[in-house]
Scaffold this active site. Structure first.
Site, PDB file in Angstrom:
ATOM      1  N   GLU A   1       0.672  -1.747   0.064  1.00 51.57           N
ATOM      2  CA  GLU A   1      -0.249   0.263  -0.033  1.00 51.57           C
ATOM      3  C   GLU A   1       0.755   0.802   0.138  1.00 51.57           C
ATOM      4  O   GLU A   1       0.770   2.242  -0.514  1.00 51.57           O
ATOM      5  CB  GLU A   1      -0.874  -0.220   1.203  1.00 51.57           C
ATOM      6  CG  GLU A   1      -1.922  -0.910   1.294  1.00 51.57           C
ATOM      7  CD  GLU A   1      -1.751  -2.409   1.419  1.00 51.57           C
ATOM      8  OE1 GLU A   1      -0.832  -2.661   1.552  1.00 51.57           O
ATOM      9  OE2 GLU A   1      -3.207  -3.424   1.495  1.00 51.57           O
TER      10      GLU A   1
ATOM     11  N   HIS B   1     -10.503  -4.501  10.613  1.00 44.42           N
ATOM     12  CA  HIS B   1     -11.163  -4.295   9.235  1.00 44.42           C
ATOM     13  C   HIS B   1     -12.893  -3.943   9.347  1.00 44.42           C
ATOM     14  O   HIS B   1     -13.594  -3.886   8.979  1.00 44.42           O
ATOM     15  CB  HIS B   1     -11.319  -5.334   8.821  1.00 44.42           C
ATOM     16  CG  HIS B   1     -10.625  -6.656   8.435  1.00 44.42           C
ATOM     17  ND1 HIS B   1      -9.064  -6.425   8.710  1.00 44.42           N
ATOM     18  CD2 HIS B   1      -9.827  -6.873   6.780  1.00 44.42           C
ATOM     19  CE1 HIS B   1      -8.383  -7.190   7.517  1.00 44.42           C
ATOM     20  NE2 HIS B   1      -8.862  -7.009   6.280  1.00 44.42           N
TER      21      HIS B   1
END
Ligand SMILES: Cc1ncc(C[n+]2csc(CCOP(=O)(O)OP(=O)(O)O)c2C)c(N)n1
Ligand SMILES: Cc1ncc(C[n+]2csc(CCOP(=O)(O)OP(=O)(O)O)c2C)c(N)n1
Ligand SMILES: [Mg+2]
Ligand SMILES: [Mg+2]
Lengths: 311, 339, 311, 339
Positions: free
Chosen positions: B72, B141
């Site tokens: 990322e 998450h």
């Protein structure tokens, strides 16, 4: 050009001492050959990104001493209008990204320029310079992987100046040669003597030719040395003056001059270059000091339109 | 879930589609419109985990829909560099939680790149990500991280609730020349709504009044708007309380004026957000109303937020962590009753 | 044990379908040999860290099926009291760190355990399992560098199951063999057949012996395959059933059984093991479903003392 | 800079030392006291860029003072793992800006590790870092990021202003069994103050009233406390306004009660912070006071913050970016006059 940089850096030290320049400044005296050698083989279409140790690269890539001084002094006429200072030198009109003060963070940005160049079918490669310390930052590894996967035209230039801040490079390297680490990304790597401008130039020329021909990235490690401290004010407790002197015997400027003399260039011509550069840099410093600083209200100029102008 | 109340211009032709489809439509239209729009992210070629990029790889090919390794920090940085050099990248961060892996690029680099350019380039990069709770995601998450992007200045930040806004805000984001982040909500992807066909851009910085009311103002964005609409329905039916519901749509810029206007007439307000309250957008809104509605508020502004602890997995705990429609109803009643 | 895992995973699929298990679940059927082989050479003093694809490692390291099921179902008696679910399995009483749902993020945590172990003069090494996709995450590279520099007792286990989520591994690898990337950190690397429990066991045994003897890290790549989708609900558009079937012919359980039969173990004994594991797992699933879920107020138990108990 | 007003127990023997020396004393004392306390960071062996770790490598050796490569994400994670397994690591992040490089470990990992442990281990990790403006740092070396650590729950967060608190809060942090972050200020390192010798721990969550006053409360932490003290001096001398100055010392936990108590008697408040105001601790404090001091505040709470744009390099711009003592004075006067 190497003279210009050397002389710029010694001026900077003086200006910093006189409190004309703020913040921390990272000088590159000793390392001139790397920037000058690499930039000498770049075309106008190529992009460049470097670090807070910015002056050598900036000058070698054509930024004028006066706009660089002006930036370091926070003047409106500085190359980044005084917004960045010595650590953040960029000029997109020359395809120079703002230099980065976060170790290794400029590397993906430069690779991104290469991606755009490639996507848009434009010519040009991206050259990104970083230090030996940056090699341990994960984002460099990530970027090298993507540059290899996507065959981006990137020249990764590692300026191994023997120290990362106050720590000797090799204390923090798990392998004997930094360039060998590029193999993990399948990127071809070469090393050169970063204290010899011709050696750098020929290594860079070959590397760039390869990138232009194949499209994919190349890694270039240049062994070099910084004569000054990591930044202004560094007491340099981590090394001896003998060590510095030993490296000074390999000084890139002296070696080039020796070679030119051997090749028949008269001494006079060399000292003329040296003096004219010194004079020009001096004049630039004086001129920059006369330039205006920005007005407070100008702070909003570089902010997005939606920024709220209140505390 | 109540029906979408998003007020779409009556004249526009609309089609019923999911939030995910609406986003997909924005992407494909903008990609057709401008060849520089390029998608970058993990597993987007095959359509993305939430199907938002479905079909785009087939239509635009691998140079416009770029699958990345799990890196990322690297690919956000690459996208930013590409934005400087003429692309208009739209980056997908599969979960907002993963933005933290790329936080240096997102918060130290992108927001500073224009300051340092001395005006020499635009920075048309859009980050798309999704956040929040939809059941059993666990602490890594489920987070709602919009306040980080609001606190560190540099991004314009949108959090669409309706499918129409999903399309309209993403379209605007892609067309803007400054960094934008569109934070979607995983619980909204398969919710349907009326979405204008064709070109449709919703400007940043304009809240939408989704329901008119006179007794209390409910302010929210993203999925919390749904709770407010449900609460308003319930307040009206059960307690005869008339609640106005405002969907902020973007938090940077923050259309506080629309909220102020509403509070001037309702004299009471509840700010609802899924994220924990501490040093958040809800705090900011209340701090601004405290000053701007000093004499209009007849009772303190309330906030209904997530808890200031990580989101646990087990359903009863997760449910307790989340603000509920009932919490909104309670806060609104309290506010109205104490006016 | 491999039976136990296989049977656990097939139960999980069923429970997920019946909505007894929340969130996303990442099954490891096909990969059993890696966890079982590696864990078989670990001692009680060794620490372990793995990923959201947790069940195989958890069971192989001795977590009971019932407390694992209970965790997946969010019960108070779950191994993490229902706080983590399937993605976050840990049990520090067995020196198992909570497994991680951020790709590669567990790697430095495991290396940190090795640092503490070494600093405190305790015995034991750290074993950390991660996927092939994790190899592109910078933090793995950083951790490997430090593990090498500091000679930390870490076994890096890369479970190369051919896919990172929906993307074939090799599409995202710039070199032909993942294990070769360890050379960039000067870490010795070995590869083994991750579909053969004895091959894994012997490679792991050798690697661990080396770590225990020299102190420094070793990298082990196990080539394996997951039979299920990346997570529950994955339509698996990225591969063919033929491919899955091809890998199934190398099934670790079948191969071990064949070998045992060849070595003279009666068929009956094998099916007894299989049945008893299946029955035990079934019973565990039933028992776990009967356990209580936590009360909302228990949410504060695992929070720091200063957390404010208000919205 | 005005003299330090920190109220140190009169009985304690003190010594005049800098903030950096006070931190150094806390480290060396705690390292002597507990062999598990281990320092980890860049260039700390040689003493650190701000001299805070000077002499410690000599005294405790390379296994207790561990120099790292430039790999913030990696070594923060390693320290966290070591904390699980029995060390008490104290990590130095040279600049708070670099925390963003390690944000995944700092915000996704460390804050969740105890939730996931089911109570089976402590997590005694302390992050030490420094932030803020001290002149010419530019946009990547000047940020104030405490609000991020307050918004994402998991860390106890201290921002000492006085040298004594620097020692006392760092000592407490090291002794706590949960994650702590001590955010120092680069402009304070060489400021002197009276610091208790020997064992000295300042508990988290207790604000200090540094100056008593009756007309307006000035609330701050870290370097902004200095501005408040100067402003209070000036307000008294020039305008006869009596300002109470509260140093919060920690923002998680946040001792709002002390602020409330003060505001109950002054009926006016100014919240001062160096960070930009948007979705920040200042917003949070005002939001809480809005509710808790609803009838006590006779005028809206004011805030004096940095600007919500990146910090520019050039001195006049940087100075304009920063809140000034004059800003605090103006806000306080306005508050008092509009009561
Ligand atoms: C992410 C990050 N970590 C740490 C620093 C502090 N720092 C500035 S320069 C430097 C050393 C970098 O060494 P190297 O890459 O060799 O470059 P050099 O300074 O030698 O040119 C460090 C640690 C930083 N700027 N960014
Ligand atoms: C930082 C981060 N990025 C992306 C994801 C989403 N994600 C979850 S699993 C996964 C694939 C990982 O592949 P691999 O490492 O090969 O492990 P496997 O799932 O095959 O066991 C991805 C991309 C994540 N969890 N964390
Ligand atoms: Mg270096
Ligand atoms: Mg995989």
């Amino acid at each position: 050009m190497m003279h210009r940089i050397r002389s710029f850096e010694s001026h900077c030290e003086r200006l910093f001492r006189d409190a004309k320049i703020d913040g921390a400044m990272h000088l590159c005296a000793g390392q001139e050959a790397v920037a000058v050698g690499v930039c000498s083989v770049m075309t106008d279409a190529d992009a460049l990104s470097f670090t807070y140790r910015s002056h050598g690269w900036a000058l070698a890539r054509g930024i004028s001493p006066v706009s660089l001084f002006a930036e370091c002094m926070g003047r409106r006429s500085g190359v980044s209008k005084g917004r960045g200072g010595s650590k953040h030198i960029g000029d997109w009109s020359r395809r120079i990204l703002p230099s980065n003060a976060i170790v290794a963070a400029g590397v993906p940005l430069a690779a991104g320029v290469a991606l755009a160049t490639k996507s848009l079918g434009e010519p040009g490669i991206s050259v990104v310079a970083f230090g030996d310390g940056a090699v341990n930052q994960g984002v460099l590894h990530e970027t090298m992987t993507m540059a290899a996967l996507w065959q981006l035209p990137v020249l990764f230039v590692c300026e191994n100046n023997q120290y990362a801040e106050l720590t000797p490079t090799m204390v923090m390297q798990p392998v004997a040669r930094i360039a060998d680490r590029a193999a993990a990304s399948g990127i071809p790597a070469v090393r050169c003597d970063g204290m010899d401008v011709e050696a750098v130039r020929s290594a860079a020329r070959e590397a760039c030719a390869r990138i232009r021909a194949d499209g994919g990235p190349v890694f270039l490690e240049a062994e070099t040395y910084r004569y000054s401290g990591h930044m202004t004010g560094d007491p340099q407790k981590y090394r001896t003056t003998e060590e510095v002197d030993r490296w000074r015997t390999r000084d890139a400027i002296a070696r080039l001059e020796d070679r030119l003399v051997e090749a028949g260039v008269p001494h006079g011509a060399l000292s003329e270059v040296r003096e004219s550069e010194t004079t020009a840099v001096e004049a630039a410093a004086i001129q920059a000091a006369l330039e205006e600083t920005p007005e407070p209200a100008e702070i909003w100029e570089s902010a997005p339109s939606w920024s709220r102008a209140t505390r | 879930m109540v029906a979408s109340h998003t007020i779409v211009n009556e004249q526009l032709e609309t089609v019923t589609s999911t939030y995910a489809q609406a986003l997909n439509a924005a992407l494909s239209q903008e990609m057709r419109r401008d060849a520089r729009v390029t998608l970058i992210g993990e597993d987007i070629g095959i359509g993305g985990v939430y199907t938002v990029t479905q079909g785009l790889h087939d239509e635009f090919g691998e140079h416009r829909v770029i699958d990345t390794p799990i890196s990322e920090a690297g690919f956000v940085g690459i996208a930013a560099g590409a934005a400087v050099a003429g692309l208009r990248p739209v980056v997908e961060l599969m979960f907002a939680d993963f933005a933290l892996v790329a936080a240096d690029q997102l918060l130290n680099q992108i927001p500073k790149l224009q300051l340092l350019s001395a005006g020499r380039y635009d920075l048309p990069i859009t980050i798309r990500t999704q956040q929040g709770i939809s059941g059993g995601g666990g602490p890594q998450h489920s987070q709602s991280l919009e306040s980080l992007f609001a606190h560190v200045p540099g991004f314009a930040v949108a959090l669409p609730y309706s499918a129409a806004d999903a399309k309209g805000l993403l379209t605007s984001a892609i067309r803007m020349n400054e960094p934008t982040i569109v934070i979607e909500h995983k619980a909204l992807y398969f919710r349907r709504g009326e979405v204008p066909v064709g070109d449709y851009a919703v400007p940043f910085g304009q809240a939408a009044v989704l329901r008119h009311g006179t007794d209390v103002t409910l302010v929210a964005y993203s999925q919390a708007v749904g709770w407010c609409l449900q609460a308003a329905e319930f307040l009206a039916e059960r307690y005869g309380i008339s609640a106005e519901v405002i969907d902020l749509r973007t938090i940077v810029p923050l259309d506080i004026e629309s909220v102020v206007t509403s509070v001037r007439s309702t004299n009471a307000v509840v700010v609802v957000q899924e994220a924990g309250g501490m040093a958040s957008i809800a705090s900011e809104i209340i701090a601004q109303l405290h000053e701007k509605c000093w004499s209009d508020l007849l009772t303190p502004a309330r906030r209904v937020c997530g808890l200031d602890i990580p989101v646990p997995y087990s359903r009863p705990l997760e449910r307790y962590w989340l603000p509920s429609v009932q919490d909104v109803v309670d806060a609104a009643r309290e506010a109205v009753e104490s006016k």
